[in-house]
Design a protein around this motif. Structure first.
Motif, PDB file in Angstrom:
ATOM      1  N   VAL A  68       0.852  -1.189   0.000  1.00 23.35           N
ATOM      2  CA  VAL A  68       0.000   0.000   0.000  1.00 23.35           C
ATOM      3  C   VAL A  68       0.891   1.243   0.000  1.00 23.35           C
ATOM      4  CG1 VAL A  68      -1.815   1.249   1.227  1.00 23.35           C
ATOM      5  CG2 VAL A  68      -1.805  -1.249   1.207  1.00 23.35           C
ATOM      6  N   ALA A  69       0.530   2.230  -0.799  1.00 21.24           N
ATOM      7  CA  ALA A  69       1.334   3.447  -0.929  1.00 21.24           C
ATOM      8  C   ALA A  69       1.466   4.154   0.412  1.00 21.24           C
ATOM      9  CB  ALA A  69       0.705   4.379  -1.963  1.00 21.24           C
ATOM     10  N   ASP A  70       2.701   4.398   0.818  1.00 15.65           N
ATOM     11  CA  ASP A  70       3.019   5.146   2.042  1.00 15.65           C
ATOM     12  C   ASP A  70       2.438   4.495   3.293  1.00 15.65           C
ATOM     13  OD1 ASP A  70       4.267   7.054   0.404  1.00 15.65           O
ATOM     14  OD2 ASP A  70       2.360   8.079   0.094  1.00 15.65           O
ATOM     15  N   GLY A  71       2.089   3.218   3.207  1.00 16.99           N
ATOM     16  CA  GLY A  71       1.594   2.507   4.379  1.00 16.99           C
ATOM     17  C   GLY A  71       0.252   2.972   4.880  1.00 16.99           C
ATOM     18  N   GLN A  72      -0.518   3.683   4.054  1.00 18.18           N
ATOM     19  CA  GLN A  72      -1.807   4.214   4.502  1.00 18.18           C
ATOM     20  C   GLN A  72      -2.916   3.197   4.266  1.00 18.18           C
ATOM     21  OE1 GLN A  72      -2.483   7.957   2.593  1.00 18.18           O
ATOM     22  NE2 GLN A  72      -0.676   8.935   3.494  1.00 18.18           N
ATOM     23  N   GLY A  73      -3.975   3.351   5.029  1.00 22.25           N
ATOM     24  CA  GLY A  73      -5.121   2.469   4.906  1.00 22.25           C
ATOM     25  C   GLY A  73      -6.023   2.870   3.772  1.00 22.25           C
ATOM     26  N   PRO A  74      -7.230   2.355   3.746  1.00 21.19           N
ATOM     27  CA  PRO A  74      -8.164   2.726   2.681  1.00 21.19           C
ATOM     28  C   PRO A  74      -8.481   4.211   2.730  1.00 21.19           C
ATOM     29  CG  PRO A  74      -9.287   1.508   4.410  1.00 21.19           C
ATOM     30  CD  PRO A  74      -7.823   1.403   4.707  1.00 21.19           C
ATOM     31  N   TYR A  78     -10.415  10.764  -5.623  1.00 22.44           N
ATOM     32  CA  TYR A  78     -10.980  11.007  -6.942  1.00 22.44           C
ATOM     33  C   TYR A  78     -10.184  10.198  -7.964  1.00 22.44           C
ATOM     34  CZ  TYR A  78     -13.671  14.894  -5.028  1.00 22.44           C
ATOM     35  OH  TYR A  78     -14.550  15.652  -4.303  1.00 22.44           O
ATOM     36  N   VAL A  79     -10.869   9.443  -8.789  1.00 20.18           N
ATOM     37  CA  VAL A  79     -10.213   8.532  -9.723  1.00 20.18           C
ATOM     38  C   VAL A  79     -10.677   8.826 -11.145  1.00 20.18           C
ATOM     39  CG1 VAL A  79      -9.969   6.726  -7.985  1.00 20.18           C
ATOM     40  CG2 VAL A  79     -12.008   6.786  -9.413  1.00 20.18           C
ATOM     41  N   SER A  80      -9.871   8.377 -12.093  1.00 21.39           N
ATOM     42  CA  SER A  80     -10.198   8.496 -13.515  1.00 21.39           C
ATOM     43  C   SER A  80      -9.689   7.263 -14.226  1.00 21.39           C
ATOM     44  CB  SER A  80      -9.571   9.759 -14.114  1.00 21.39           C
ATOM     45  OG  SER A  80      -8.157   9.719 -13.991  1.00 21.39           O
ATOM     46  N   GLY A  81     -10.210   7.021 -15.420  1.00 24.69           N
ATOM     47  CA  GLY A  81      -9.827   5.855 -16.190  1.00 24.69           C
ATOM     48  C   GLY A  81      -8.424   5.968 -16.743  1.00 24.69           C
ATOM     49  N   VAL A  82      -7.752   4.809 -16.876  1.00 28.41           N
ATOM     50  CA  VAL A  82      -6.389   4.815 -17.374  1.00 28.41           C
ATOM     51  C   VAL A  82      -6.331   5.208 -18.848  1.00 28.41           C
ATOM     52  CG1 VAL A  82      -6.457   2.371 -17.985  1.00 28.41           C
ATOM     53  CG2 VAL A  82      -4.266   3.436 -17.478  1.00 28.41           C
ATOM     54  N   LEU A  83      -7.422   5.041 -19.566  1.00 25.03           N
ATOM     55  CA  LEU A  83      -7.471   5.399 -20.984  1.00 25.03           C
ATOM     56  C   LEU A  83      -8.170   6.724 -21.234  1.00 25.03           C
ATOM     57  CD1 LEU A  83      -8.327   1.919 -22.557  1.00 25.03           C
ATOM     58  CD2 LEU A  83      -6.078   2.978 -22.274  1.00 25.03           C
ATOM     59  N   SER A  84      -9.244   6.982 -20.518  1.00 23.96           N
ATOM     60  CA  SER A  84     -10.037   8.198 -20.747  1.00 23.96           C
ATOM     61  C   SER A  84      -9.739   9.311 -19.762  1.00 23.96           C
ATOM     62  CB  SER A  84     -11.530   7.860 -20.671  1.00 23.96           C
ATOM     63  OG  SER A  84     -11.870   7.391 -19.363  1.00 23.96           O
ATOM     64  N   VAL A 109      -1.868   2.116  -4.509  1.00 26.05           N
ATOM     65  CA  VAL A 109      -0.581   1.449  -4.710  1.00 26.05           C
ATOM     66  C   VAL A 109       0.170   2.227  -5.781  1.00 26.05           C
ATOM     67  CG1 VAL A 109       0.589  -0.684  -5.381  1.00 26.05           C
ATOM     68  CG2 VAL A 109      -1.572  -0.779  -4.114  1.00 26.05           C
ATOM     69  N   TYR A 110       1.457   2.500  -5.523  1.00 26.84           N
ATOM     70  CA  TYR A 110       2.252   3.180  -6.532  1.00 26.84           C
ATOM     71  C   TYR A 110       2.303   2.339  -7.803  1.00 26.84           C
ATOM     72  CZ  TYR A 110       3.910   6.811  -3.371  1.00 26.84           C
ATOM     73  OH  TYR A 110       3.984   7.880  -2.530  1.00 26.84           O
ATOM     74  N   LEU A 143      -5.714   2.690  -7.708  1.00 18.08           N
ATOM     75  CA  LEU A 143      -6.616   2.494  -6.581  1.00 18.08           C
ATOM     76  C   LEU A 143      -7.358   1.170  -6.764  1.00 18.08           C
ATOM     77  CD1 LEU A 143      -7.653   4.051  -4.012  1.00 18.08           C
ATOM     78  CD2 LEU A 143      -9.691   4.553  -5.361  1.00 18.08           C
ATOM     79  N   PHE A 144      -7.182   0.277  -5.808  1.00 16.22           N
ATOM     80  CA  PHE A 144      -7.887  -1.002  -5.816  1.00 16.22           C
ATOM     81  C   PHE A 144      -9.010  -0.917  -4.786  1.00 16.22           C
ATOM     82  CE2 PHE A 144      -3.699  -1.967  -7.459  1.00 16.22           C
ATOM     83  CZ  PHE A 144      -3.965  -2.825  -8.512  1.00 16.22           C
ATOM     84  N   ARG A 145     -10.224  -1.067  -5.237  1.00 14.37           N
ATOM     85  CA  ARG A 145     -11.364  -0.940  -4.333  1.00 14.37           C
ATOM     86  C   ARG A 145     -11.322  -2.040  -3.269  1.00 14.37           C
ATOM     87  NH1 ARG A 145     -16.340   0.094  -8.603  1.00 14.37           N
ATOM     88  NH2 ARG A 145     -15.179   1.458 -10.046  1.00 14.37           N
ATOM     89  N   THR A 146     -11.871  -1.685  -2.122  1.00 15.21           N
ATOM     90  CA  THR A 146     -11.811  -2.605  -0.980  1.00 15.21           C
ATOM     91  C   THR A 146     -12.561  -3.904  -1.244  1.00 15.21           C
ATOM     92  OG1 THR A 146     -13.716  -1.415  -0.064  1.00 15.21           O
ATOM     93  CG2 THR A 146     -11.529  -0.745   0.689  1.00 15.21           C
ATOM     94  N   ALA A 147     -13.547  -3.886  -2.143  1.00 16.55           N
ATOM     95  CA  ALA A 147     -14.317  -5.100  -2.415  1.00 16.55           C
ATOM     96  C   ALA A 147     -13.529  -6.117  -3.237  1.00 16.55           C
ATOM     97  CB  ALA A 147     -15.609  -4.741  -3.155  1.00 16.55           C
ATOM     98  N   TYR A 148     -12.404  -5.684  -3.820  1.00 13.22           N
ATOM     99  CA  TYR A 148     -11.642  -6.579  -4.701  1.00 13.22           C
ATOM    100  C   TYR A 148     -10.275  -6.941  -4.124  1.00 13.22           C
ATOM    101  CZ  TYR A 148     -15.180  -5.078  -8.036  1.00 13.22           C
ATOM    102  OH  TYR A 148     -16.375  -4.802  -8.655  1.00 13.22           O
TER     103      TYR A 148
END
Length: 357
Positions: A68-74, A78-84, A109-110, A143-148
């Protein structure tokens, strides 16, 4: 906010500095391992995460253990698509302001760490992510959602002592999964601009203020250029003009023997008509001689010739004189003088600071 413009010498101004083979490999491996060692939390991907990447690429995440990036929790991000998604931070900020970015909760995650772990089991999927232009910045995250995903224990050996690269990694970087030294580049030193040290900003402010003052002065009232005009009032009307300072009333009138339209700013008369101002009244006005010879032709009022009145006498009673207009303009000049003085003082302050530094 503070920006600093610092001079760079020839060596510092080069875009990138390539390290030697062994040193570059050691620095890259050490930085990557220290990042992993400092991550207090790891996640394991337990289901195919959603996204814009192809399905066969996203399937390769399942089963991987990622720091996990910088050891932080969930976190909520704000997220965006890797293509759009937006190509830079400015576009991302614009889309965020207009509400075009969704907010989701998950583990960050970096990108470099995630691709490094993915490359161990699926080099073709890792290559797909490396070719994604929006993920090439070193600080980008996935960003990996907590459900996955789920939290797991860190792998053994992720401490600072074990972060030191081995002799095998130094001698053969490719076998250890590290890039060659020719591709490892030190970060570029970026020039920063400072509001407290650079004279550029206050200098620009001073130039703009002086230019605005010159334009205002060229349209100001000069008593020596005024001439008197006499005639009878034929027609008149009052209209409102809206501006940032509020609504202002203007008086427009026509006089016998003249084709021009004479206009007056009514705040010079207390926003009321003078006594005796009616059709047929004897009118004496004072106007600029240059405007009488060449009246103004507004762009949005075709066919109208305008002359601004700087003095008005109705049936022998003075409504306002040229001196009143000049005094009114002097009051408007005071804020300009204050802004020029502040910009000049600001410029002198920055120049003295640079000279002392």
């Amino acid at each position: 906010m503070s920006f600093t413009l610092e001079p760079l010498n020839r060596q510092q101004a080069t875009d990138e500095t390539i390290c030697s083979e062994s040193l570059a490999t050691m620095l890259f491996a050490f930085e990557r391992r220290v990042r992993a060692a400092m991550a207090a939390q790891y996640i394991r991907i337990v289901a195919i995460p959603p996204g814009e990447a192809p399905l066969w690429v996203r399937e390769k995440w399942v089963g991987l253990r990622l720091p996990v990036a910088d050891g932080q929790g969930p976190r909520d991000s704000y997220v965006s698509g890797v293509l759009s998604g937006p190509r830079n931070r400015f576009l991302a900020l614009v889309r965020r302001v207009f509400g075009n970015l969704s907010k989701q909760s998950g583990y960050a995650v970096y990108v470099r760490d995630a691709i490094g772990e993915l490359d161990k089991v699926a080099p073709d999927a890792a290559a797909w992510w490396r070719n994604a232009s929006r993920l090439r910045a070193p600080d980008r995250k996935l960003l990996f959602r907590t459900a996955y995903c789920e939290l797991v224990k860190p792998p053994c050996g992720t401490d600072i002592q074990s972060a030191r690269p081995s002799q095998r990694e130094i001698a053969n970087p490719a076998a250890a999964g590290l890039p060659p030294a020719s591709q490892i580049r030190m970060p570029r030193k970026v020039a920063r601009i400072s509001l407290t040290r650079s004279p550029f900003v206050p200098g620009l402010m001073l130039v703009l203020f002086l230019l605005a003052g010159y334009l205002n002065w060229s349209h100001s009232v000069h008593p020596e250029r005024q001439v008197a005009v006499h005639g009878n009032l034929v027609d008149w009307s009052v209209y409102n003009v809206s501006s940032k300072g509020g609504s202002h009333r203007k008086l427009q009138m026509r006089m016998a023997g003249y084709t021009e339209e004479f206009r007056i700013d009514m705040d010079r008369m207390g926003n009321r008509l003078p006594a005796g101002f009616a059709k047929g009244a004897a009118i004496d006005i004072t106007a600029d001689a240059a405007q009488l010879a060449s009246p103004l032709h507004p762009l949005f009022e075709p066919g109208v010739a305008i002359v601004w009145v700087n003095g008005l006498v109705v049936d022998g009673v003075t409504a306002f004189a040229v001196g009143d207009v000049v005094d009114h303009q002097r009051k408007q000049w005071m804020p300009w003088f204050m802004m020029v003085a502040m910009a000049a003082a600001y410029l002198a302050y920055t120049i003295i600071n640079r000279w002392r530094g």
